[in-house]
Scaffold this motif. Structure first.
Motif, PDB file in Angstrom:
ATOM      1  N   ILE A 114     -34.213  29.781  -1.097  1.00 51.34           N
ATOM      2  CA  ILE A 114     -35.110  29.113  -0.147  1.00 51.34           C
ATOM      3  C   ILE A 114     -34.687  27.668   0.074  1.00 51.34           C
ATOM      4  N   THR A 115     -34.221  26.996  -0.982  1.00 53.55           N
ATOM      5  CA  THR A 115     -33.775  25.603  -0.836  1.00 53.55           C
ATOM      6  C   THR A 115     -32.559  25.528   0.076  1.00 53.55           C
ATOM      7  N   ALA A 116     -31.616  26.471  -0.100  1.00 57.85           N
ATOM      8  CA  ALA A 116     -30.431  26.495   0.764  1.00 57.85           C
ATOM      9  C   ALA A 116     -30.817  26.770   2.213  1.00 57.85           C
ATOM     10  N   MET A 117     -31.791  27.650   2.412  1.00 54.77           N
ATOM     11  CA  MET A 117     -32.218  27.980   3.767  1.00 54.77           C
ATOM     12  C   MET A 117     -32.863  26.765   4.441  1.00 54.77           C
ATOM     13  N   VAL A 118     -33.740  26.086   3.732  1.00 54.98           N
ATOM     14  CA  VAL A 118     -34.461  24.952   4.324  1.00 54.98           C
ATOM     15  C   VAL A 118     -33.541  23.757   4.547  1.00 54.98           C
ATOM     16  N   ARG A 119     -32.609  23.524   3.612  1.00 57.48           N
ATOM     17  CA  ARG A 119     -31.719  22.368   3.790  1.00 57.48           C
ATOM     18  C   ARG A 119     -30.834  22.528   5.022  1.00 57.48           C
ATOM     19  N   GLY A 120     -30.602  23.782   5.419  1.00 61.00           N
ATOM     20  CA  GLY A 120     -29.771  24.014   6.593  1.00 61.00           C
ATOM     21  C   GLY A 120     -30.501  23.821   7.902  1.00 61.00           C
ATOM     22  N   GLU A 121     -31.829  23.706   7.857  1.00 60.17           N
ATOM     23  CA  GLU A 121     -32.612  23.628   9.085  1.00 60.17           C
ATOM     24  C   GLU A 121     -33.436  22.351   9.220  1.00 60.17           C
ATOM     25  N   VAL A 122     -33.878  21.785   8.109  1.00 59.11           N
ATOM     26  CA  VAL A 122     -34.788  20.631   8.156  1.00 59.11           C
ATOM     27  C   VAL A 122     -34.000  19.336   7.996  1.00 59.11           C
ATOM     28  N   ARG A 123     -34.201  18.438   8.932  1.00 55.05           N
ATOM     29  CA  ARG A 123     -33.499  17.157   8.910  1.00 55.05           C
ATOM     30  C   ARG A 123     -34.450  15.959   8.838  1.00 55.05           C
ATOM     31  N   SER A 124     -35.662  16.125   9.372  1.00 54.69           N
ATOM     32  CA  SER A 124     -36.569  14.986   9.540  1.00 54.69           C
ATOM     33  C   SER A 124     -37.914  15.250   8.878  1.00 54.69           C
ATOM     34  N   TYR A 125     -38.586  14.168   8.521  1.00 55.06           N
ATOM     35  CA  TYR A 125     -39.942  14.259   7.973  1.00 55.06           C
ATOM     36  C   TYR A 125     -40.893  14.922   8.969  1.00 55.06           C
ATOM     37  N   LYS A 126     -40.543  14.877  10.257  1.00 54.29           N
ATOM     38  CA  LYS A 126     -41.397  15.484  11.276  1.00 54.29           C
ATOM     39  C   LYS A 126     -41.437  17.006  11.155  1.00 54.29           C
ATOM     40  N   GLN A 127     -40.450  17.597  10.449  1.00 53.49           N
ATOM     41  CA  GLN A 127     -40.412  19.048  10.262  1.00 53.49           C
ATOM     42  C   GLN A 127     -41.137  19.489   8.992  1.00 53.49           C
ATOM     43  N   LEU A 128     -41.692  18.521   8.272  1.00 56.82           N
ATOM     44  CA  LEU A 128     -42.391  18.798   7.016  1.00 56.82           C
ATOM     45  C   LEU A 128     -43.881  18.480   7.187  1.00 56.82           C
ATOM     46  N   VAL A 409     -51.202  36.608 -14.152  1.00 55.91           N
ATOM     47  CA  VAL A 409     -50.973  37.304 -12.879  1.00 55.91           C
ATOM     48  C   VAL A 409     -50.465  36.364 -11.793  1.00 55.91           C
ATOM     49  N   GLY A 410     -50.622  35.054 -11.989  1.00 56.35           N
ATOM     50  CA  GLY A 410     -50.157  34.087 -11.001  1.00 56.35           C
ATOM     51  C   GLY A 410     -49.774  32.788 -11.669  1.00 56.35           C
ATOM     52  N   HIS A 411     -48.908  32.021 -10.994  1.00 57.85           N
ATOM     53  CA  HIS A 411     -48.436  30.754 -11.558  1.00 57.85           C
ATOM     54  C   HIS A 411     -48.112  29.808 -10.415  1.00 57.85           C
ATOM     55  N   VAL A 412     -48.646  28.598 -10.469  1.00 56.96           N
ATOM     56  CA  VAL A 412     -48.313  27.585  -9.465  1.00 56.96           C
ATOM     57  C   VAL A 412     -47.620  26.426 -10.172  1.00 56.96           C
ATOM     58  N   PHE A 413     -46.533  25.951  -9.573  1.00 58.06           N
ATOM     59  CA  PHE A 413     -45.714  24.894 -10.162  1.00 58.06           C
ATOM     60  C   PHE A 413     -45.605  23.719  -9.194  1.00 58.06           C
ATOM     61  N   LYS A 414     -45.578  22.533  -9.736  1.00 59.08           N
ATOM     62  CA  LYS A 414     -45.107  21.390  -8.961  1.00 59.08           C
ATOM     63  C   LYS A 414     -43.667  21.129  -9.404  1.00 59.08           C
ATOM     64  N   LEU A 415     -42.724  21.500  -8.546  1.00 55.80           N
ATOM     65  CA  LEU A 415     -41.311  21.425  -8.910  1.00 55.80           C
ATOM     66  C   LEU A 415     -40.743  20.020  -8.796  1.00 55.80           C
ATOM     67  N   GLY A 416     -41.319  19.202  -7.922  1.00 54.05           N
ATOM     68  CA  GLY A 416     -40.735  17.886  -7.684  1.00 54.05           C
ATOM     69  C   GLY A 416     -39.421  18.009  -6.925  1.00 54.05           C
ATOM     70  N   THR A 417     -38.399  17.296  -7.381  1.00 51.44           N
ATOM     71  CA  THR A 417     -37.104  17.291  -6.686  1.00 51.44           C
ATOM     72  C   THR A 417     -35.999  17.973  -7.499  1.00 51.44           C
ATOM     73  N   LYS A 418     -36.382  18.772  -8.487  1.00 54.18           N
ATOM     74  CA  LYS A 418     -35.409  19.443  -9.368  1.00 54.18           C
ATOM     75  C   LYS A 418     -34.343  20.193  -8.566  1.00 54.18           C
ATOM     76  N   TYR A 419     -34.743  20.981  -7.586  1.00 52.81           N
ATOM     77  CA  TYR A 419     -33.794  21.792  -6.831  1.00 52.81           C
ATOM     78  C   TYR A 419     -33.258  21.057  -5.607  1.00 52.81           C
ATOM     79  N   SER A 420     -34.096  20.287  -4.961  1.00 53.20           N
ATOM     80  CA  SER A 420     -33.636  19.600  -3.747  1.00 53.20           C
ATOM     81  C   SER A 420     -32.563  18.564  -4.072  1.00 53.20           C
ATOM     82  N   GLU A 421     -32.685  17.870  -5.194  1.00 53.69           N
ATOM     83  CA  GLU A 421     -31.646  16.906  -5.580  1.00 53.69           C
ATOM     84  C   GLU A 421     -30.356  17.629  -5.947  1.00 53.69           C
TER      85      GLU A 421
END
Length: 585
Positions: A114-128, A409-421
């Motif tokens: 998912i990180t690879a997919m988003v990095r290829g399409e999102v360039r600006s804060y306006k897309q977030l 049965v479920g788990h929510v994480f705050k990942l921060g910038t671990k993968y994006s960096e």
């Protein structure tokens, strides 16, 4: 659907390898069949339940503003190498090669994709911000798959990922997903708690697990009896122990004693006629930060997750026999902090031990009357043990921790910038500055949710499905399939229910009534309507709720209205409200 037309092979006996209730009952009820260890076929009845869970998840995720995508299960190694997890994830990652000898893996989770997919399409804060999810089959090569759908190797999972320009927005979406999960599990008819948890191999700064409460749960949950604090025991904090040695007597002279063959806490305390609370366990660990000794009171268990956080270690493991001998000059079972030339960290519980017992770093010998500062030094103290019932709550005054069982049965994480960096998922902010996207991760085990519902809702006869997850809403049981008036009445009721949009299963088999009733209890459909010749004389049928003991009579003309009323009540009644849950971050 008629019983004669559906593939529903029920069993009288459970398979020998079925260890938990959900595994036994799903197999006996003709819902799943084993293909290989931890890998199952979903039969029609089981798949109907899975689809019920998926539909609830999909509806709530879409309502919360997330968008569904679909990503491949087979992932190229390059993406996992970018994140650093190709080597770090361990043997649970099933690695394969294609015909060109290129490395791939079967996806256990999809942060990299998912990180690879988003990095290829999102360039600006306006897309977030952006929140994407999928419901897909995963594979984790568990060393010991067990418990049916509870701990399989191949399983169905909803995994979602969000991308943000600011910390505040990431916090907002974390709360949004937290609340969404509360609604999902409430709609599934489950009793659950949201608890603070470890992030594990996913990573990130903090997370919450959603636990279905069940006595058969494999996870232990610590919760305060006074406030809303709740946490997995791996994560549960423990309030400090107080001043060292208060009221425990004067320090006695250090003494070495012979303890031939006595290695365990139970053996040593019994041999020396003392209590496990007087022992200081000395555990030798290897880690990427080097070897070290870890001290904890004899009756407590070391919490490796807490130790890992203290060391900021990528990995750690109990040392092998050779490392133990090199560090302590003694075999395993006789390590102690006195004279030990190694880094020493200790749990707070060690601070209050006066005249304790430790290994003497010598075969068949222990020290008694061991005291901190006089006989040994500690490089760092921390909360390093697993919580037990009665520990003080870390969040309030006067509260104590209780330990219950739960199923994650479920788990929510705050990942921060671990993968994006690591993977270069960069955007330009309002000032035109390049910054890594801030991420969140949100998972739900679809099959685990179905299995957890059975663990929470069953009796000695079989499953008791909550209405939202039941494969059918009504089970029609004509007592005598050879009796024309009985079958005519059953067919008429069956058609009336189906025309009203009610999903009904009619047992039209030519079987004894006892066989039909046993299968009805085993399958666990919420409402059972029995059509017999005696009640038909009064133009009535029997109606029974699966979770109830009593059987009532109802006029045939009123069946549809009664069933619709039961379904409406099931939709309206929440099992647990958000105000009863721990406060989210």
């Amino acid at each position: 659907m008629k019983f004669s037309m559906i593939f529903l092979p029920t069993l009288k006996e459970a398979p020998s390898d079925a260890e938990v209730v959900s595994h036994r009952l799903m197999t006996r009820a003709g819902m799943i069949r084993k293909v290989a260890a931890g890998i199952y076929n979903y039969l029609p009845l089981g798949l109907k339940v899975i689809r019920k869970v998926e539909n609830i998840v999909r509806e709530e995720m879409n309502k919360a503003g997330a968008h569904e995508v679909s990503m491949p299960m087979v992932i190229p190694a390059e993406l996992w190498q970018e994140s650093g997890r190709w080597d770090a994830y361990g043997k649970e990652l099933l690695r394969v090669k294609d015909r060109h000898e290129r490395d791939f893996c079967l996806g256990p989770t999809h942060e990299e994709v998912i990180t690879a997919m988003v990095r290829g399409e999102v360039r600006s804060y306006k897309q977030l911000p952006l929140n994407l999810y999928q419901i897909q089959t995963k594979f984790r090569d568990e060393i010991r798959p067990r418990f049916g759908l509870m701990r399989g190797r191949e399983f169905i999972m909803k995994d979602g990922y969000s991308f943000h320009a600011t910390e505040d927005d990431a916090e907002r979406e974390y709360r949004n997903m937290y609340d969404t999960y509360c609604r999902i599990f409430e709609r599934c008819g489950l009793k659950f708690r949201a608890v603070e948890a470890e992030t594990g191999p996913i990573g990130g700064s903090f997370s919450h697990e959603f636990m279905v409460l069940a006595d058969t749960g494999e996870d232990a949950i610590a919760s305060c009896n006074k406030c809303n604090y709740a946490a997995n025991v791996e994560r549960a904090e423990i309030k400090g122990q107080g001043a060292r040695g208060k009221g425990q007597g004067e320090e006695k002279p250090l003494e070495k004693v012979s303890t031939p063959g006595m290695k365990t806490v139970e053996e040593v305390s019994g041999f020396l006629k003392t209590t496990p609370q007087k022992l200081i366990k000395t555990l030798i660990y290897n880690s990427d930060k080097g070897a070290l000794a870890v001290l904890v009171r004899g009756d407590y268990e070391l919490n490796e997750a807490k130790l890992k956080r203290l060391l900021d270690a990528e990995w750690l493991a109990l040392a092998d026999e050779q490392t133990v001998r090199q560090t302590t000059h003694a075999p395993s079972g006789f390590a102690g902090p006195v004279g030990l030339k190694a880094k020493i960290v200790a749990d707070f519980s060690v601070q209050v031990i006066v005249n304790g017992v430790t290994g003497a770093n010598e075969a068949d010998a222990h020290f008694v009357n061991v005291n901190l500062d006089r006989d040994f030094k500690v490089d760092a103290f921390a909360d390093l043990r697993t919580a037990v019932a009665g520990d003080l709550c870390p969040r309030c005054d006067g509260g104590a921790l209780e330990i219950n069982r739960g199923i994650e049965v479920g788990h929510v994480f705050k990942l921060g910038t671990k993968y994006s960096e690591a993977m270069g998922a960069i955007f330009l902010n309002e000032k035109g500055e390049a910054q890594p996207m801030i991420m969140g991760c949100y998972g739900i085990g679809i099959g685990r949710t179905a299995a957890a519902s059975i663990e929470q809702n069953h009796d000695e006869k079989g499953i008791i499905w909550p209405m939202p997850l039941a494969p059918f809403q009504v089970h029609l049981v004509p007592v005598n399939a050879k009796d024309k008036p009985t079958m005519d009445a059953a067919e008429a009721i069956y058609k009336d229910l189906r025309d009203a949009g009610i999903d009904a299963l009619m047992d039209d088999r030519d079987e004894r009534a006892g066989v039909k009733f046993n299968d009805a209890d085993l399958i666990g459909i919420p409402v059972r309507i029995t059509i017999g010749s005696k009640a038909l004389k009064e133009n009535s049928v029997e109606i029974k709720m699966r979770k109830a003991v009593d059987v009532g009579l109802i006029k045939i003309a009123d069946v549809k209205k009664r069933v619709l009323n039961i379904m409406e009540q099931a939709d309206r009644v929440g099992v647990i409200t958000a105000t009863q849950l721990p406060q989210s971050p």
